[in-house]
Motif scaffolding. Structure first.
Motif: not given
Length: 240
Positions: A7-15, A80-92
């Motif tokens: 699960x953690x590996x998949x989370x980091x891959x998604x990020x 900022x932009x939808x892409x900025x929001x997507x990238x922020x999800x990756x940080x979360x």
């Protein structure tokens, strides 16, 4: 635990995927992330949706992580932009994975995984020993198989947030998981068959029992337990 690592590996891959196909656009006020090509924007949005669904299932629908991911995407990061929001999800996602690894938070349903694992190994080993003991009555392994199925069904229901009755039985657990679309019609038929044999053993209807039927009950129970284990392993199919 192997499944937690998956699960953690998949989370980091998604990020990591949420950083792809975008570039930084500078401005006098800071800047924003944008798709490198306009046609890539839907792909980035799909990755963001998959990541939010991942957090809903594994961090919890009402958790801070899921609520924050939804909010940051709707707000396009910091407006900022939808892409900025997507990238922020990756940080979360990365922060959530780090906290799980540190033992600060739990993966939703992880205790249920452990319960199903114990049932599939320890309990079914006891069933096998009873079947090999010629002095043991066939009712004993049959009743134990029924108990194993009840424990596993309850664990899956708890892990998936399915409302369960206060005093769940094999029948009511089967109905609840079927209504939640976690069991197929064939699963229900198999469980009803096992439940009927377990009830015969529990109520002393020994004339219907035999070692052969107990052996078939063991095989059927193992098949169902493998199916229930599969219900807990949805990591690899998410986002595909």
């Amino acid at each position: 635990m192997r499944r937690v690592r998956e699960v953690l590996g998949y989370a980091r891959a998604q990020a990591a995927e949420l950083q792809l196909d975008m570039s930084w656009k500078s401005s006098e006020y800071g800047g924003w992330w944008a798709a490198t090509e306009p046609q890539l924007a839907p792909r980035i949005a799909a990755r963001a949706a998959a990541a939010m669904e991942f957090l809903r299932q594994y961090a919890g629908a009402d958790s801070f992580w899921t609520e924050r991911a939804n909010a940051v995407y709707l707000n396009k990061g910091d407006n900022q932009s939808p892409e900025s929001g997507a990238r922020a999800i990756g940080e979360l996602l990365l922060a959530w994975a780090d906290q799980v690894e540190a033992g600060v938070v739990e993966i939703v349903g992880s205790r249920g995984w452990e319960e199903v694992g114990v049932v599939s190994t320890d309990v079914m080993v006891q069933v096998r020993r009873l079947l090999e003991d010629r002095l043991a009555h066939p009712a004993a392994p049959i009743v134990l198989c029924g108990a194993a199925l009840e424990i596993a069904l309850r664990a899956v229901g708890d892990a998936r947030g399915v409302p369960l009755p206060d005093r769940p039985t094999l029948s009511t657990l089967t109905t609840a998981l079927r209504q939640a679309d976690l069991l197929t019609k064939q699963d229900v038929k198999d469980l009803e068959q096992c439940g009927g044999l377990r009830n015969a053993a529990a109520h002393g209807n020994f004339e219907d029992l035999s070692l052969e039927r107990a052996g078939l009950m063991e095989q059927q129970t193992n098949l169902i337990l493998r199916r229930l284990t599969d219900l807990q392993q949805t990591v690899h199919t998410q986002g595909e």
